[in-house]
Design a protein around this motif. Structure first.
Motif, PDB file in Angstrom:
ATOM      1  N   UNK A 342      25.454  83.243  35.113  1.00 44.64           N
ATOM      2  CA  UNK A 342      24.972  84.225  34.147  1.00 44.64           C
ATOM      3  C   UNK A 342      26.164  85.049  33.661  1.00 44.64           C
ATOM      4  N   UNK A 343      25.955  85.793  32.595  1.00 49.09           N
ATOM      5  CA  UNK A 343      27.034  86.616  32.047  1.00 49.09           C
ATOM      6  C   UNK A 343      27.524  87.638  33.068  1.00 49.09           C
ATOM      7  N   UNK A 344      26.590  88.353  33.732  1.00 52.49           N
ATOM      8  CA  UNK A 344      26.980  89.409  34.663  1.00 52.49           C
ATOM      9  C   UNK A 344      27.574  88.840  35.949  1.00 52.49           C
ATOM     10  N   UNK A 345      27.021  87.736  36.448  1.00 50.62           N
ATOM     11  CA  UNK A 345      27.586  87.127  37.654  1.00 50.62           C
ATOM     12  C   UNK A 345      29.009  86.635  37.410  1.00 50.62           C
ATOM     13  N   UNK A 346      29.222  86.040  36.254  1.00 48.39           N
ATOM     14  CA  UNK A 346      30.547  85.538  35.912  1.00 48.39           C
ATOM     15  C   UNK A 346      31.547  86.685  35.813  1.00 48.39           C
ATOM     16  N   UNK A 376      32.561  80.474  33.938  1.00 46.21           N
ATOM     17  CA  UNK A 376      32.736  80.803  32.527  1.00 46.21           C
ATOM     18  C   UNK A 376      32.535  79.556  31.661  1.00 46.21           C
ATOM     19  N   UNK A 377      33.078  78.434  32.120  1.00 44.93           N
ATOM     20  CA  UNK A 377      32.919  77.193  31.373  1.00 44.93           C
ATOM     21  C   UNK A 377      31.460  76.750  31.347  1.00 44.93           C
ATOM     22  N   UNK A 381      28.931  76.355  28.080  1.00 46.17           N
ATOM     23  CA  UNK A 381      28.186  75.127  27.788  1.00 46.17           C
ATOM     24  C   UNK A 381      26.689  75.352  27.761  1.00 46.17           C
ATOM     25  N   UNK A 382      26.248  76.492  28.267  1.00 50.26           N
ATOM     26  CA  UNK A 382      24.822  76.736  28.376  1.00 50.26           C
ATOM     27  C   UNK A 382      24.223  76.246  29.669  1.00 50.26           C
ATOM     28  N   UNK A 383      25.087  75.842  30.633  1.00 46.05           N
ATOM     29  CA  UNK A 383      24.605  75.395  31.937  1.00 46.05           C
ATOM     30  C   UNK A 383      24.203  76.601  32.783  1.00 46.05           C
TER      31      UNK A 383
END
Length: 527
Positions: A342-346, A376-377, A381-383
């Protein structure tokens, strides 16, 4: 050329660094809460509603369980948590009600590594704690009186019912509706005793009159409860009833031939870390004494988890490091680690890498950065997950050759010529009901060896979600707990704990009572 750090070293550093960052976030949340306390009942109600909705959204967006195919019930539990929490939030009128609503949210999630904790200064906003003049403990099948003021129910008396309700039903309504996981046996041993502690929860009805039974030859009797302010005596008894006496990290010998190893924490302070190093050194230096011993007791009372490296290192000293590695590699099988991208976890992993780098932990920071880059990758990719690359732990062991690797694959329990003499004397592991996380990791390791017997209580259980971070809510009143990764194909299933071979049902969990139980079992085995 600098050698790459081992996986266990990196994992330990990540856990410790992540814990430090989480604690810093918690401290910040506490500070933020001080200037923003709601002014009246309506404000407390609004805060409860807003915070439960916020905790729900943060958890839904970041928790690995949201997209975990092996746990299709997670989202249902999360929605249930929101629904039940909001139902109480609508009735909140003070700080105690706010806390109870948050607790109901946690119960609904049913995940020990997720939820929300309040950051209120309890001394300034919570009502004074009360008790009825006695303290109780759960011992597997019933609730017993642990200690009482003069004139109270006899110590050891069984609590039968209160106000016409069976005691188990009362515990279900007043305790497990707001705390713990009712389907875990270990949680009964830890939490059921709180049924006679009044924390000001406005959504429960305190018992007024209870029936007791002192045992064979006696008649059941009733007592009207007199709820009174908690005092030093009550707090001391409640503390003692939890796990019994607390021993310092280290090795003692209650008598010749019996070694007692105390491990009350896997989140050690500086003195405890030194004690663990000394302990492992003693096992090596006294190797023959251990081989000739009558038994070894590993005491996990008071243990709340931490880092699994402490138990793994001790197991290596006792049974042999390569033996432990081979058996754990076979036990873990196809275990994989998936990081929720997720954005925040990353962002959290990126912040952690920077923190480690500034602290001079260059190699560990580089590894964490690798995980963060992978996340991040995956995010781009939307994974939903970044799958961490596995490594062959067997091949990484210095003594492993092609021949020994083949032997390991066919029989991981087989000894190799390079192994030290096998340690086969009885090992008793004292398990408390709250044993979870790294404490369960210790049981995973110790039970790889057939000379291990568990004694005490059922353990708690873990979800497969780990490596938590915390995120303070905008209100400053509470903080959300978010795990960043999920163990895939972990042999110990989500929600699976350990049951003891020997239950210690004595109300008092003293070292002396455990010693008696160990002696009785040794005698039964003819040792």
């Amino acid at each position: 050329m600098t050698a790459s750090p081992s996986f266990s070293t990196l994992l330990r550093a990540l856990i410790l660094a992540g814990l430090a960052l989480s604690l810093a976030g918690q401290a910040g949340a506490v500070e933020a809460a001080k200037p923003s306390l709601p002014k009246d009942g309506a404000a407390w109600q609004r805060a409860a509603i807003q915070d439960i909705n916020a905790a729900y959204r943060i958890t839904l967006d970041n928790h690995p369980g949201t997209h975990d195919a092996a746990n299709p019930g997670f989202q249902k539990n999360l929605e249930q948590a929101r629904r039940q929490g909001l139902a109480l939030a609508a009735k909140v009128g003070n700080s105690a009600g706010y806390v109870a609503a948050m607790q109901r949210f946690n119960v609904g999630i049913h995940d020990g590594h997720a939820g929300v904790f309040t950051t209120l200064d309890e001394k300034s906003v919570a009502p004074p704690e009360r008790w009825p003049g006695f303290v109780s403990v759960w011992r597997g099948d019933a609730l017993y009186v642990y200690a009482a003021q003069p004139g109270g129910p006899a110590v050891g008396a069984r609590v039968l019912s209160c106000d016409g309700s069976a005691i188990k039903d009362l515990i279900t309504r007043n305790v497990f509706a707001f705390s713990g996981r009712i389907d875990e046996a270990g949680h009964w041993w830890v939490r059921a005793r709180r049924v006679f502690v009044d924390e000001g929860n406005p959504f429960i009805r305190l018992p007024k009159r209870c029936r007791f039974d002192s045992g064979p030859g006696s008649k059941p009797f009733a007592r009207t409860l007199v709820w009174q302010a908690a005092n030093e005596q009550s707090r001391q008894w409640i503390k003692e009833s939890y796990n019994g006496d607390a021993l310092a990290v280290g090795l003692t010998q209650p008598r010749p031939g019996l070694f007692w190893v105390a491990m009350p924490s896997f989140d050690p302070d500086e003195a405890q870390r030194a004690a663990y190093l000394t302990l492992n050194k003693q096992v090596g230096e006294q190797r023959q004494g251990f081989l000739d011993a009558e038994a070894v007791v590993i005491d996990l009372r008071h243990n709340q988890g931490g880092s699994s490296t402490w138990s793994r290192d001790f197991a290596g000293a006792l049974w042999g490091a390569e033996r432990v590695d081979r058996r754990m590699t076979a036990y873990q099988g196809d275990l994989a680690i998936w990081w929720r991208a997720s954005k925040d976890n990353t962002a959290y992993l990126g912040e952690l890498a920077e923190r480690l780098s500034k602290e001079g932990q260059v190699e560990t920071a580089a590894w964490v950065k690798t995980i963060g880059t992978g996340m991040q990758a995956a995010l781009a990719r939307g994974d939903k997950f970044f799958i961490e690359a596995s490594e062959s732990e067997v091949a990484s062991q210095p003594a492993s050759s092609a021949a020994s690797a083949a032997q390991i694959a066919s029989d991981p329990a087989a000894d190799l010529p390079s192994d030290p003499p096998a340690f086969t004397k009885p090992v008793y592991v004292i398990v408390p009901g709250q044993c979870a996380s790294a404490c369960l990791d210790a049981l995973d390791v110790f039970t790889r060896f057939p000379n291990t017997r568990l004694i005490g209580a059922p353990s708690s259980a873990d979800s497969t979600y780990m490596e938590v971070r915390t995120q303070a809510l905008a209100s400053g009143l509470a903080t959300v707990i978010i795990p960043n990764k999920v163990y895939v194909k972990r042999p110990r299933a989500n929600g699976q704990g350990y049951l003891p071979a020997i239950y210690l049902k004595e109300p008092v969990w003293s070292t002396a009572n455990f010693l008696k139980a160990v002696d009785a079992d040794l005698a039964a085995q003819g040792r």
